[in-house]
Design an enzyme around this catalytic site. Structure first.
Site, PDB file in Angstrom:
ATOM      1  N   GLU A  74      32.426  35.064  42.729  1.00 43.62           N
ATOM      2  CA  GLU A  74      32.779  34.447  41.449  1.00 43.62           C
ATOM      3  C   GLU A  74      31.522  34.007  40.707  1.00 43.62           C
ATOM      4  O   GLU A  74      30.588  33.467  41.298  1.00 43.62           O
ATOM      5  CB  GLU A  74      33.694  33.245  41.679  1.00 43.62           C
ATOM      6  CG  GLU A  74      35.101  33.644  42.103  1.00 43.62           C
ATOM      7  CD  GLU A  74      35.992  32.430  42.307  1.00 43.62           C
ATOM      8  OE1 GLU A  74      35.489  31.296  42.228  1.00 43.62           O
ATOM      9  OE2 GLU A  74      37.197  32.627  42.553  1.00 43.62           O
TER      10      GLU A  74
ATOM     11  N   LYS B 269      39.402  56.866  32.005  1.00 44.28           N
ATOM     12  CA  LYS B 269      40.006  57.913  31.182  1.00 44.28           C
ATOM     13  C   LYS B 269      38.968  59.021  30.972  1.00 44.28           C
ATOM     14  O   LYS B 269      38.624  59.733  31.911  1.00 44.28           O
ATOM     15  CB  LYS B 269      40.537  57.316  29.884  1.00 44.28           C
ATOM     16  CG  LYS B 269      41.651  56.277  30.108  1.00 44.28           C
ATOM     17  CD  LYS B 269      42.226  55.787  28.802  1.00 44.28           C
ATOM     18  CE  LYS B 269      43.383  54.826  29.005  1.00 44.28           C
ATOM     19  NZ  LYS B 269      42.961  53.453  29.347  1.00 44.28           N
TER      20      LYS B 269
ATOM     21  N   TYR C 290      33.123  38.161  48.156  1.00 48.93           N
ATOM     22  CA  TYR C 290      33.559  37.303  47.048  1.00 48.93           C
ATOM     23  C   TYR C 290      32.341  36.874  46.251  1.00 48.93           C
ATOM     24  O   TYR C 290      31.323  36.473  46.816  1.00 48.93           O
ATOM     25  CB  TYR C 290      34.266  36.055  47.574  1.00 48.93           C
ATOM     26  CG  TYR C 290      35.668  35.899  47.028  1.00 48.93           C
ATOM     27  CD1 TYR C 290      35.872  35.686  45.668  1.00 48.93           C
ATOM     28  CD2 TYR C 290      36.782  35.963  47.857  1.00 48.93           C
ATOM     29  CE1 TYR C 290      37.143  35.546  45.158  1.00 48.93           C
ATOM     30  CE2 TYR C 290      38.056  35.819  47.361  1.00 48.93           C
ATOM     31  CZ  TYR C 290      38.248  35.611  46.014  1.00 48.93           C
ATOM     32  OH  TYR C 290      39.513  35.470  45.507  1.00 48.93           O
TER      33      TYR C 290
ATOM     34  N   ASP D  99      38.403  48.985  20.473  1.00 46.09           N
ATOM     35  CA  ASP D  99      38.872  49.347  21.807  1.00 46.09           C
ATOM     36  C   ASP D  99      38.754  50.863  21.928  1.00 46.09           C
ATOM     37  O   ASP D  99      39.597  51.606  21.434  1.00 46.09           O
ATOM     38  CB  ASP D  99      40.319  48.889  21.989  1.00 46.09           C
ATOM     39  CG  ASP D  99      40.926  49.301  23.314  1.00 46.09           C
ATOM     40  OD1 ASP D  99      40.237  49.993  24.096  1.00 46.09           O
ATOM     41  OD2 ASP D  99      42.094  48.952  23.572  1.00 46.09           O
TER      42      ASP D  99
END
Length: 488
Positions: free
Chosen positions: A82, A264, A80, A235
């Site tokens: 953050e 992609k 973790y 984008d």
């Protein structure tokens, strides 16, 4: 002494308790998925077989590399973290920080960006969360945006809504006005966009596509954004691999913010990256410099605004993906992606199929099937039955996204498997035979998709023809390998 003896007894008892659990815990923690969950593993094997047996032509899909998959299944998943490197809310992140900074550095290098002028955030879980973080960072609630309309080749996250419903969360929390393509040519109508932007006064103009086969005019987008004092947000999720290879125009010269997925044409993990401008945004008439403040706004929108702990295994996979981007092999791959797409387009056009915009500059194309007399839904279904995966898609002028008139075809995944132009010729033939078969079924079933499916599933003659064609497609597909882990 007595106390020491008591402690020893406690230790022994603890050891015995652990021994009692040995027969269960190691099985759970160290067993293979095929041993512990054969039901699930059989489904995973079936999916692997489907991918190997069929032709993957969904433009937003690809087959990632073994090194990416190794990152995704690594110990990095356990941590973790953050916050940003050096600013974490948890301890034990010294190596995680190094990995994330490496991913940031390589992401900038992949697109030849100067770190004095650009920064990036590699924490977005995927493309849609990345886009929403951009809007959250740039806009107040109900701020105005303009993006390409979904039926015209835009993406859901660019603000799609209908007359009766706000479909995307982007249109729920922000005020969206779409721009359109010319229904005759299928090309973006930049003049009309400029005219309507003057009326709507957007804060953000989005240059991005989901099904549009031509390069975008980023310079024109920039001019329109400047006329309205708007941010230009590009984008490039679909075309980022082609941009990195330098084969199509880059959005970075003209944009304030650029987002991308990494799975992609980049052929990496399912994740997202946001790039943001740094330095001087503009200079006033009296020479005062106005600086960009996007770094803090974008970073805070990602965390704590919209996400919690980043997926460190995915960030590592981004890092290794961006290293691959700088190799000669990657450039050769992207050239072949475009060559295959152009060959696919020309092959279908030679058979009489209508291609929206009249061709392609990138990795995908939109086949407008309305002149052919079948719907996109029927085309998608029959191609799926013969082991060719694509997706139904709206064509310019369509009234309903649920009953579209076209199919979208892409070449990134097939190219990863090693297909060249002469192989694409065979793919064109398979697609044509499948679509002709769909017309034959429609003559029997009539216009409704439900009746079409019933004929497909019950008519003995049709089932036999489908079976023959499917076997040919799968025999052809099996010639080409898939990277990754062989069994699953």
């Amino acid at each position: 002494m007595d106390d020491d003896d008591d402690d020893d007894d406690d230790d022994d008892d603890g050891g015995n308790d652990a021994d009692d659990n040995d027969h269960t815990m190691p099985n759970i923690l160290y067993g293979n998925v095929w041993e512990l969950d054969p039901e699930l593993f059989k489904l995973m094997e079936k999916e692997k077989k489907r991918q190997h047996s069929g032709l993957e032509m969904i433009a937003s899909e690809n087959f990632t590399s073994l090194s990416v998959l190794q990152c995704l299944s690594s110990c990095l998943h356990n941590k973790y973290s953050e916050g940003l490197p050096g600013q974490r809310y948890y301890g034990g992140n010294e190596y995680i920080d190094e990995i994330e900074m490496l991913a940031q550095k390589r992401s900038l290098e992949a697109f030849n960006l100067n770190p004095e002028e650009w920064g990036c955030n590699v924490q977005p879980y995927s493309g849609s969360p990345a886009n929403f973080a951009v809007y959250t960072g740039l806009l107040e609630p109900h701020g105005r945006i303009m993006g390409l309309d979904l039926p015209d080749g835009g993406h859901l996250t660019h603000g799609f809504f209908t007359a009766t419903k706000k479909i995307s969360a982007t249109s729920i929390f922000f005020e969206s006005m779409p721009y359109k393509v010319n229904p005759e040519t299928g090309l973006i109508d930049y003049d009309k966009l400029a005219e309507e932007a003057q009326l709507f006064k957007p804060k953000v103009i989005i240059a991005g596509v989901s099904c549009y086969s031509r390069c975008l005019d980023y310079k024109r987008f920039r001019e329109i954004a400047d006329q309205n004092n708007a941010y230009l947000f590009s984008d490039m999720a679909h075309v980022s691999g082609l941009v990195a290879a330098g084969l199509i125009p880059s959005p970075f010269e003209y944009s304030d913010v650029v987002s991308t997925t990494t799975h992609k044409t980049l052929r990496g993990p399912r994740a997202g990256v946001i790039f943001y401008r740094k330095g001087v945004r503009s200079v006033t008439k009296d020479g005062q410099k106005i600086m960009y403040d996007l770094e803090s706004r974008i970073n805070q929108a990602v965390f704590p605004g919209l996400q919690g702990g980043p997926h460190n295994h995915a960030i590592a996979a981004i890092a290794t993906t961006m290293k691959q981007v700088k190799t000669p092999e990657f450039l050769a791959y992207q050239k072949q992606v475009i060559a295959n797409a152009k060959r696919l387009c020309a092959g279908l056009q030679n058979l009489g199929y209508k291609i929206s915009t009249g061709g392609t500059d990138v990795h995908m194309l939109l086949v407008d099937l309305r002149p052919f007399g079948i719907t996109g839904s029927k085309a998608e279904k029959i191609l799926e039955e013969i082991s060719i995966a694509c997706n139904k898609n709206t064509a310019p002028g369509d009234k309903s996204a649920l009953n579209p008139g076209g199919i979208r075809l892409g070449t990134p995944a097939l190219t990863t498997r090693g297909l060249k132009e002469e192989d694409i010729d065979k793919v064109v033939d398979f697609i044509d035979k499948g679509l002709l078969l769909s017309k034959e079924i429609t003559k029997i079933s009539g216009p409704k998709l439900a009746d079409f499916k019933q004929v497909l599933n019950t008519n003995a003659d049709i089932k036999a023809k489908v079976a023959v064609l499917k076997e040919k497609v799968e025999t052809f597909s099996h010639q080409f390998p898939i990277p990754g882990i062989e069994q699953y």
